[in-house]
Design a protein around this motif. Structure first.
Motif, PDB file in Angstrom:
ATOM      1  N   ALA A 144       2.921 -45.288  -7.838  1.00  0.00           N
ATOM      2  CA  ALA A 144       3.158 -46.739  -7.910  1.00  0.00           C
ATOM      3  C   ALA A 144       4.552 -47.051  -7.371  1.00  0.00           C
ATOM      4  O   ALA A 144       4.778 -48.102  -6.769  1.00  0.00           O
ATOM      5  CB  ALA A 144       3.012 -47.202  -9.350  1.00  0.00           C
ATOM      6  N   GLU A 145       5.485 -46.119  -7.568  1.00  0.00           N
ATOM      7  CA  GLU A 145       6.851 -46.328  -7.070  1.00  0.00           C
ATOM      8  C   GLU A 145       6.838 -46.477  -5.547  1.00  0.00           C
ATOM      9  O   GLU A 145       7.473 -47.375  -4.990  1.00  0.00           O
ATOM     10  CB  GLU A 145       7.741 -45.152  -7.495  1.00  0.00           C
ATOM     11  N   LYS A 146       6.082 -45.591  -4.872  1.00  0.00           N
ATOM     12  CA  LYS A 146       6.002 -45.682  -3.399  1.00  0.00           C
ATOM     13  C   LYS A 146       5.389 -47.015  -2.989  1.00  0.00           C
ATOM     14  O   LYS A 146       5.840 -47.656  -2.048  1.00  0.00           O
ATOM     15  CB  LYS A 146       5.121 -44.551  -2.848  1.00  0.00           C
ATOM     16  N   ILE A 147       4.352 -47.408  -3.699  1.00  0.00           N
ATOM     17  CA  ILE A 147       3.645 -48.643  -3.331  1.00  0.00           C
ATOM     18  C   ILE A 147       4.570 -49.853  -3.450  1.00  0.00           C
ATOM     19  O   ILE A 147       4.710 -50.630  -2.512  1.00  0.00           O
ATOM     20  CB  ILE A 147       2.393 -48.830  -4.220  1.00  0.00           C
ATOM     21  N   VAL A 148       5.223 -50.009  -4.616  1.00  0.00           N
ATOM     22  CA  VAL A 148       6.012 -51.241  -4.799  1.00  0.00           C
ATOM     23  C   VAL A 148       7.259 -51.260  -3.915  1.00  0.00           C
ATOM     24  O   VAL A 148       7.760 -52.328  -3.585  1.00  0.00           O
ATOM     25  CB  VAL A 148       6.409 -51.512  -6.279  1.00  0.00           C
ATOM     26  N   ASN A 149       7.727 -50.081  -3.491  1.00  0.00           N
ATOM     27  CA  ASN A 149       8.943 -50.067  -2.670  1.00  0.00           C
ATOM     28  C   ASN A 149       8.682 -50.051  -1.172  1.00  0.00           C
ATOM     29  O   ASN A 149       9.609 -50.253  -0.388  1.00  0.00           O
ATOM     30  CB  ASN A 149       9.829 -48.877  -3.047  1.00  0.00           C
ATOM     31  N   THR A 150       7.423 -49.811  -0.760  1.00  0.00           N
ATOM     32  CA  THR A 150       7.191 -49.699   0.694  1.00  0.00           C
ATOM     33  C   THR A 150       6.063 -50.590   1.235  1.00  0.00           C
ATOM     34  O   THR A 150       6.047 -50.878   2.416  1.00  0.00           O
ATOM     35  CB  THR A 150       6.864 -48.237   1.100  1.00  0.00           C
ATOM     36  N   PHE A 151       5.123 -51.021   0.395  1.00  0.00           N
ATOM     37  CA  PHE A 151       3.990 -51.791   0.932  1.00  0.00           C
ATOM     38  C   PHE A 151       4.420 -53.224   1.267  1.00  0.00           C
ATOM     39  O   PHE A 151       5.330 -53.772   0.645  1.00  0.00           O
ATOM     40  CB  PHE A 151       2.835 -51.833  -0.083  1.00  0.00           C
ATOM     41  N   SER A 152       3.716 -53.839   2.234  1.00  0.00           N
ATOM     42  CA  SER A 152       4.005 -55.235   2.600  1.00  0.00           C
ATOM     43  C   SER A 152       3.560 -56.165   1.473  1.00  0.00           C
ATOM     44  O   SER A 152       2.743 -55.781   0.616  1.00  0.00           O
ATOM     45  CB  SER A 152       3.234 -55.597   3.870  1.00  0.00           C
ATOM     46  N   ALA A 153       4.075 -57.404   1.516  1.00  0.00           N
ATOM     47  CA  ALA A 153       3.697 -58.389   0.488  1.00  0.00           C
ATOM     48  C   ALA A 153       2.189 -58.637   0.528  1.00  0.00           C
ATOM     49  O   ALA A 153       1.546 -58.772  -0.517  1.00  0.00           O
ATOM     50  CB  ALA A 153       4.456 -59.688   0.721  1.00  0.00           C
ATOM     51  N   GLU A 154       1.624 -58.684   1.737  1.00  0.00           N
ATOM     52  CA  GLU A 154       0.176 -58.947   1.872  1.00  0.00           C
ATOM     53  C   GLU A 154      -0.624 -57.846   1.182  1.00  0.00           C
ATOM     54  O   GLU A 154      -1.564 -58.105   0.439  1.00  0.00           O
ATOM     55  CB  GLU A 154      -0.246 -59.003   3.357  1.00  0.00           C
ATOM     56  N   LYS A 155      -0.223 -56.610   1.442  1.00  0.00           N
ATOM     57  CA  LYS A 155      -0.958 -55.464   0.882  1.00  0.00           C
ATOM     58  C   LYS A 155      -0.810 -55.435  -0.650  1.00  0.00           C
ATOM     59  O   LYS A 155      -1.785 -55.196  -1.376  1.00  0.00           O
ATOM     60  CB  LYS A 155      -0.399 -54.175   1.524  1.00  0.00           C
ATOM     61  N   LEU A 156       0.416 -55.702  -1.123  1.00  0.00           N
ATOM     62  CA  LEU A 156       0.633 -55.713  -2.582  1.00  0.00           C
ATOM     63  C   LEU A 156      -0.234 -56.793  -3.232  1.00  0.00           C
ATOM     64  O   LEU A 156      -0.904 -56.546  -4.242  1.00  0.00           O
ATOM     65  CB  LEU A 156       2.106 -55.985  -2.903  1.00  0.00           C
ATOM     66  N   ALA A 157      -0.227 -57.985  -2.619  1.00  0.00           N
ATOM     67  CA  ALA A 157      -1.001 -59.096  -3.197  1.00  0.00           C
ATOM     68  C   ALA A 157      -2.486 -58.745  -3.236  1.00  0.00           C
ATOM     69  O   ALA A 157      -3.179 -59.033  -4.218  1.00  0.00           O
ATOM     70  CB  ALA A 157      -0.760 -60.370  -2.395  1.00  0.00           C
ATOM     71  N   ASP A 158      -2.975 -58.097  -2.171  1.00  0.00           N
ATOM     72  CA  ASP A 158      -4.393 -57.680  -2.146  1.00  0.00           C
ATOM     73  C   ASP A 158      -4.698 -56.747  -3.312  1.00  0.00           C
ATOM     74  O   ASP A 158      -5.710 -56.882  -3.991  1.00  0.00           O
ATOM     75  CB  ASP A 158      -4.694 -56.905  -0.852  1.00  0.00           C
ATOM     76  N   ILE A 159      -3.820 -55.769  -3.522  1.00  0.00           N
ATOM     77  CA  ILE A 159      -4.040 -54.797  -4.609  1.00  0.00           C
ATOM     78  C   ILE A 159      -4.080 -55.520  -5.955  1.00  0.00           C
ATOM     79  O   ILE A 159      -4.975 -55.299  -6.771  1.00  0.00           O
ATOM     80  CB  ILE A 159      -2.928 -53.712  -4.600  1.00  0.00           C
ATOM     81  N   PHE A 160      -3.115 -56.423  -6.180  1.00  0.00           N
ATOM     82  CA  PHE A 160      -3.048 -57.108  -7.482  1.00  0.00           C
ATOM     83  C   PHE A 160      -4.277 -57.993  -7.697  1.00  0.00           C
ATOM     84  O   PHE A 160      -4.781 -58.118  -8.809  1.00  0.00           O
ATOM     85  CB  PHE A 160      -1.770 -57.961  -7.588  1.00  0.00           C
ATOM     86  N   GLN A 168      -1.910 -64.860  -9.782  1.00  0.00           N
ATOM     87  CA  GLN A 168      -0.597 -65.095  -9.166  1.00  0.00           C
ATOM     88  C   GLN A 168      -0.183 -63.877  -8.321  1.00  0.00           C
ATOM     89  O   GLN A 168       0.998 -63.514  -8.261  1.00  0.00           O
ATOM     90  CB  GLN A 168       0.464 -65.358 -10.255  1.00  0.00           C
ATOM     91  N   ALA A 169      -1.164 -63.265  -7.661  1.00  0.00           N
ATOM     92  CA  ALA A 169      -0.909 -62.025  -6.918  1.00  0.00           C
ATOM     93  C   ALA A 169       0.177 -62.212  -5.849  1.00  0.00           C
ATOM     94  O   ALA A 169       1.065 -61.362  -5.694  1.00  0.00           O
ATOM     95  CB  ALA A 169      -2.205 -61.551  -6.272  1.00  0.00           C
ATOM     96  N   TRP A 170       0.112 -63.319  -5.146  1.00  0.00           N
ATOM     97  CA  TRP A 170       1.060 -63.537  -4.051  1.00  0.00           C
ATOM     98  C   TRP A 170       2.481 -63.699  -4.600  1.00  0.00           C
ATOM     99  O   TRP A 170       3.436 -63.116  -4.080  1.00  0.00           O
ATOM    100  CB  TRP A 170       0.624 -64.753  -3.222  1.00  0.00           C
ATOM    101  N   LEU A 171       2.609 -64.457  -5.685  1.00  0.00           N
ATOM    102  CA  LEU A 171       3.928 -64.658  -6.300  1.00  0.00           C
ATOM    103  C   LEU A 171       4.485 -63.318  -6.806  1.00  0.00           C
ATOM    104  O   LEU A 171       5.668 -62.997  -6.605  1.00  0.00           O
ATOM    105  CB  LEU A 171       3.802 -65.669  -7.451  1.00  0.00           C
ATOM    106  N   ALA A 172       3.622 -62.530  -7.440  1.00  0.00           N
ATOM    107  CA  ALA A 172       4.063 -61.217  -7.950  1.00  0.00           C
ATOM    108  C   ALA A 172       4.555 -60.349  -6.793  1.00  0.00           C
ATOM    109  O   ALA A 172       5.604 -59.692  -6.883  1.00  0.00           O
ATOM    110  CB  ALA A 172       2.912 -60.533  -8.685  1.00  0.00           C
ATOM    111  N   ALA A 173       3.821 -60.381  -5.680  1.00  0.00           N
ATOM    112  CA  ALA A 173       4.194 -59.559  -4.519  1.00  0.00           C
ATOM    113  C   ALA A 173       5.538 -60.019  -3.946  1.00  0.00           C
ATOM    114  O   ALA A 173       6.415 -59.202  -3.643  1.00  0.00           O
ATOM    115  CB  ALA A 173       3.100 -59.652  -3.460  1.00  0.00           C
ATOM    116  N   GLN A 174       5.703 -61.337  -3.826  1.00  0.00           N
ATOM    117  CA  GLN A 174       6.963 -61.886  -3.291  1.00  0.00           C
ATOM    118  C   GLN A 174       8.145 -61.508  -4.178  1.00  0.00           C
ATOM    119  O   GLN A 174       9.222 -61.169  -3.694  1.00  0.00           O
ATOM    120  CB  GLN A 174       6.869 -63.424  -3.245  1.00  0.00           C
ATOM    121  N   THR A 175       7.921 -61.580  -5.493  1.00  0.00           N
ATOM    122  CA  THR A 175       8.995 -61.261  -6.444  1.00  0.00           C
ATOM    123  C   THR A 175       9.420 -59.801  -6.288  1.00  0.00           C
ATOM    124  O   THR A 175      10.608 -59.476  -6.347  1.00  0.00           O
ATOM    125  CB  THR A 175       8.492 -61.490  -7.892  1.00  0.00           C
ATOM    126  N   ILE A 176       8.433 -58.937  -6.092  1.00  0.00           N
ATOM    127  CA  ILE A 176       8.740 -57.509  -5.919  1.00  0.00           C
ATOM    128  C   ILE A 176       9.559 -57.304  -4.638  1.00  0.00           C
ATOM    129  O   ILE A 176      10.551 -56.571  -4.627  1.00  0.00           O
ATOM    130  CB  ILE A 176       7.430 -56.678  -5.901  1.00  0.00           C
TER     131      ILE A 176
END
Ligand SMILES: C[S@@+](CC[C@H](N)C(=O)[O-])C[C@H]1O[C@@H](n2cnc3c(N)ncnc32)[C@H](O)[C@@H]1O
Length: 319
Positions: A144-160, A168-176
Motif C-alpha cells: 500500500a505504501e508503494k501505491i499511495v506514494n507512486t500511483f496517479s490520482a486517477e488510478k488511486l481514485a479508481d482503486i478507492f 469521495q474517491a477523487w477527493l481522497a486521491a487528491q488529498t494523498i
C-alpha cells in the motif's frame, strides 16, 4: 480514547467464525481429504481434526509464513500437513501432496486477528510501523505504501471507488497527492490521519472511520483478493470429488457477490442467452447449492465476537 481502543484490541482473542455452522457441513466418512485453504490460527482446522472420520487427512494452507507456527500448536497434527502457499494454487498444492482430489474445502477469507494486532502488516489505523497491508507478510512486491506514494490520482481514485465503494474517491486521491508532495507517506497511521482530515465531514453521521473504505480498497488491491478468489473457486470445484463440498466465508459484499454468482452459474450449467431456442454451450451443472441464503452468525456469536458481524457462509456440493 484511541489508546484505550488499541489496548482493548490487543487483548482480544481469536475466535473461529461460524465454526459450528461450518462443521455441520463437514462429511465425516472415513479416509477423506479435507482442505483448510486459509489456516490462519487454526481455529477451524482444530475442530475439523476432532470431527473428521478415521483415516482422513487435513491439508492446511496459508500464504503467511507466520501462520505456520500456529500449525505446530494443533492437537493431532500427525493427521495433517501445512503448506505455505496461495490458495489459488490449490490444485498444484494437492498434487504435490500426492492427493489430487478433496472431499471438503473451506476458505475463511480475509485477515486473522494476529495480522491486525501486529503493526508490521500495517492494516490498522493505529499502525505507526508500516503501510504494507500484505497479508502474506512478505517484504518484497506491491505494498500500500508503494501505491499511495507512486500511483496517479486517477488510478488511486479508481482503486478507492472500485474496491472500497468510496464516494469521495477523487477527493481522497487528491488529498494523498498533496500530502506526498511534502513527504512520503510511510505508515498506516499517517495515511488514516490524512484521509480523516479530508473526509471527516462526509462521515459525521457514519459509524465507521472516514478511512475505512480507502483502507479496505488498498488491502483488496494489494493482495489481489478478488482475483485470487475467482481462480480459487474454479480450481476448488475441479479438485472436489463428486459429493464433496466447498464452504466459503466472506466478509464484504464484493467477495460475497463473486461466491454467490459462481455458485449460481455452476448450479445452472448452461450459460446460453435466454433468447436462444436451445443450448449451444453444452455446459452441465457442476454444483448443488446447499445454502439457498447465506448463513449469518447467530446473535450470540455476534455478541461474543463483534468482528464476525459481516461474515456470510455459502456452501455448495459437487454433483
Ligand atoms: C480469516 S483468517 C482464517 C482464520 C482461520 N479460519 C482460523 O480459524 O484461525 C484468513 C487467513 O487466510 C490467509 N489468506 C488470505 N488470503 C490467502 C490466499 N490467497 N492464500 C492463502 N492464504 C490466504 C490469511 O493469511 C489469514 O491467515
Amino acid at each position: 480514547m484511541k489508546q484505550e481502543l488499541k489496548k482493548e484490541k490487543k487483548e482480544e482473542k481469536h475466535q473461529a467464525v461460524l465454526l459450528k455452522e461450518v462443521v455441520s457441513f463437514l462429511p465425516t466418512e472415513e479416509n477423506l481429504v479435507v482442505v483448510d485453504a486459509t489456516f490462519g490460527e487454526g481455529g477451524h482446522s482444530q475442530k475439523i481434526l476432532e470431527k473428521m472420520g478415521r483415516g482422513s487427512f487435513l491439508l492446511a494452507i496459508d500464504w503467511d509464513a507466520a501462520a505456520q507456527k500456529n500449525f505446530e500448536k494443533l492437537k493431532e497434527k500427525k493427521r495433517a500437513s501445512f503448506v505455505l502457499g496461495n490458495f489459488k494454487e490449490i490444485k498444484e498444492i494437492l498434487r504435490k501432496q500426492s492427493r489430487g482430489t478433496a472431499n471438503f474445502i473451506l476458505a475463511d477469507l480475509g485477515w486473522r486477528l494476529e495480522q491486525i494486532k501486529n503493526e508490521d502488516y500495517g492494516l490498522t489505523f493505529f499502525s505507526e510501523k508500516s503501510l504494507s497491508m500484505r497479508l502474506d507478510g512478505k517484504k518484497e512486491g506491491l505494498t500500500a505504501e508503494k501505491i499511495v506514494n507512486t500511483f496517479s490520482a486517477e488510478k488511486l481514485a479508481d482503486i478507492f471507488r472500485i474496491y472500497g465503494g468510496e464516494k469521495q474517491a477523487w477527493l481522497a486521491a487528491q488529498t494523498i497527492l498533496s500530502a506526498r508532495e511534502k513527504r512520503l507517506i510511510t505508515s498506516a497511521k499517517e495515511l488514516a490521519e490524512i484521509i480523516e482530515k479530508s473526509l471527516a465531514r462526509f462521515y459525521r453521521r457514519a459509524r465507521i472511520h472516514p478511512a475505512t473504505k480507502v483502507f479496505q480498497a488498498l488491502r483488496i488491491f494489494v493482495n489481489k483478493e478478488l482475483e485470487n478468489l475467482e481462480i480459487f473457486l474454479e480450481k476448488a470445484v475441479e479438485v472436489l470429488e463428486k459429493g464433496g463440498r466447498l464452504a466459503v466465508i466472506t466478509f464484504h459484499s464484493g467477495e460475497d457477490r463473486i461466491v454467490k454468482n459462481f455458485f449460481r452459474a455452476n448450479a445452472r450449467g448452461c450459460i446460453c442467452p435466454p433468447e436462444f431456442p436451445e443450448c449451444v454451450c453444452g455446459r452441465r451443472p457442476s454444483l448443488k447449492i446447499l445454502t439457498r441464503k447465506p448463513v449469518f452468525p447467530s446473535a450470540k456469536e455476534m455478541n461474543e465476537n463483534p468482528r464476525c458481524r459481516s461474515a456470510r457462509l455459502r456452501v455448495a456440493e459437487k454433483i
